[in-house]
Write a protein that holds these residues in place. Sequence first.
Motif, short mmCIF file in Angstrom:
data_model
loop_
_atom_site.label_atom_id
_atom_site.label_comp_id
_atom_site.label_asym_id
_atom_site.label_seq_id
_atom_site.Cartn_x
_atom_site.Cartn_y
_atom_site.Cartn_z
N HIS A 176 -12.98 5.90 -6.08
CA HIS A 176 -11.98 5.17 -6.86
C HIS A 176 -11.41 6.07 -7.96
O HIS A 176 -10.19 6.12 -8.16
N GLU A 177 -12.28 6.78 -8.68
CA GLU A 177 -11.81 7.66 -9.75
C GLU A 177 -11.01 8.83 -9.18
O GLU A 177 -10.02 9.25 -9.76
N LEU A 207 0.63 -4.08 -14.66
CA LEU A 207 0.82 -2.74 -14.10
C LEU A 207 -0.53 -2.03 -13.96
O LEU A 207 -0.76 -1.32 -12.97
N SER A 208 -1.40 -2.23 -14.93
CA SER A 208 -2.73 -1.64 -14.86
C SER A 208 -3.50 -2.17 -13.65
O SER A 208 -4.16 -1.41 -12.94
N VAL A 209 -3.40 -3.46 -13.40
CA VAL A 209 -4.05 -4.06 -12.23
C VAL A 209 -3.55 -3.41 -10.95
O VAL A 209 -4.36 -3.02 -10.08
N ARG A 210 -2.26 -3.26 -10.83
CA ARG A 210 -1.69 -2.66 -9.62
C ARG A 210 -2.14 -1.21 -9.44
O ARG A 210 -2.39 -0.76 -8.32
N ALA A 215 -5.99 2.49 -6.53
CA ALA A 215 -7.14 3.39 -6.51
C ALA A 215 -8.24 2.84 -5.61
O ALA A 215 -8.94 3.60 -4.93
N ASP A 216 -8.40 1.52 -5.57
CA ASP A 216 -9.34 0.90 -4.64
C ASP A 216 -8.90 1.14 -3.20
O ASP A 216 -9.73 1.42 -2.32
N ASN A 288 0.57 4.97 3.71
CA ASN A 288 1.82 4.25 3.42
C ASN A 288 1.61 2.75 3.18
O ASN A 288 2.52 2.07 2.70
N GLN A 289 0.42 2.24 3.51
CA GLN A 289 0.18 0.81 3.30
C GLN A 289 -0.44 0.50 1.94
O GLN A 289 -0.82 -0.64 1.67
N GLY A 290 -0.49 1.51 1.06
CA GLY A 290 -1.15 1.32 -0.23
C GLY A 290 -0.22 1.11 -1.41
O GLY A 290 -0.62 1.40 -2.55
#
Length: 296
Positions: A176-177, A207-210, A215-216, A288-290
């Motif tokens: 994730h990081e 925006l932070s959530v997105r 990153a997930d 591309n799906q992220g």
Amino acid sequence: MKWQDRKISTNVEDRRGQSSAGGFGGGMISGGGCGLKGGLGILIIALIVWLLGGNPMQFLGMLGDVNDSGISIGTGQDYTPSAEDDEMAQFVEVVLADTEDVWSALFQQMGKTYRKPTLVLYTNYTSSACGTAQRSTGPFYCSADEKIYVDLSFFQEMKTKYKAGGDFAYAYVIAHEVGHHVQKLLGTLGQVNDAMARSGQKQANELSVRLELQADFYAGLWAHYTESMFHSLEAGDIDEALNAANAIGDDRLQEQAQGYTIPDSFTHGTSRQRHDWFYKGYRSGDLNQGNTFQEL
């Protein structure tokens, strides 16, 4: 996860037992002393060292723990890592090497070059270009120095406090990081940070959530390719990662801490969102799906 006897990354900086304050303004100085005794005197001497061309942090490190001044600088002389800690450090080195190989290949497919981040292992606190890294903040990525900061005790906390143990759960955190580093290299991180700076608190949180959910997704994408490229996953690994994603959702953490949730204050996403975006990356294997900025 099959990780023993595999390639390790050379981009790990081991500062365990050698904690240092994050600069003189890093919040590590409190209270004590007057004249040339305590914190003020130490800072004056450190300033003189700097003016003479020396490294004041080396001087501070020679002092060890200065309890009466409020400055606590660990020299590492009394620190002896346990066998378990050393094994975990080696595990981190293997996971980082995995991410390097996966993202180098994906960037090559995009006609780009992947610049590898450095992962810093530390104990309790250390300095970073983003301020003082502290154990209480958990692992994080600093875009200013392109380093990931990890206190290995966080993984024990995942196991005991959040009931989210397992080697692949810990690998998910690292991936994730690394995902945030990928965001920097692709320009997403800078664009979102600029947008957040121009936004009100509610919109900035969204925006932070997105950003965090992407990153997930990237962590799930890594899991997809580490399985296909290295066949390193074992039964139950993906479940461990999904359980970790569930355990650290904003809604679950707030519910545990205060008994209720405040959705407008979420900064990382709900447990369901984090679970689903990791799984989407893992199942699709498609970069591309992220785009979490178009859908949630």
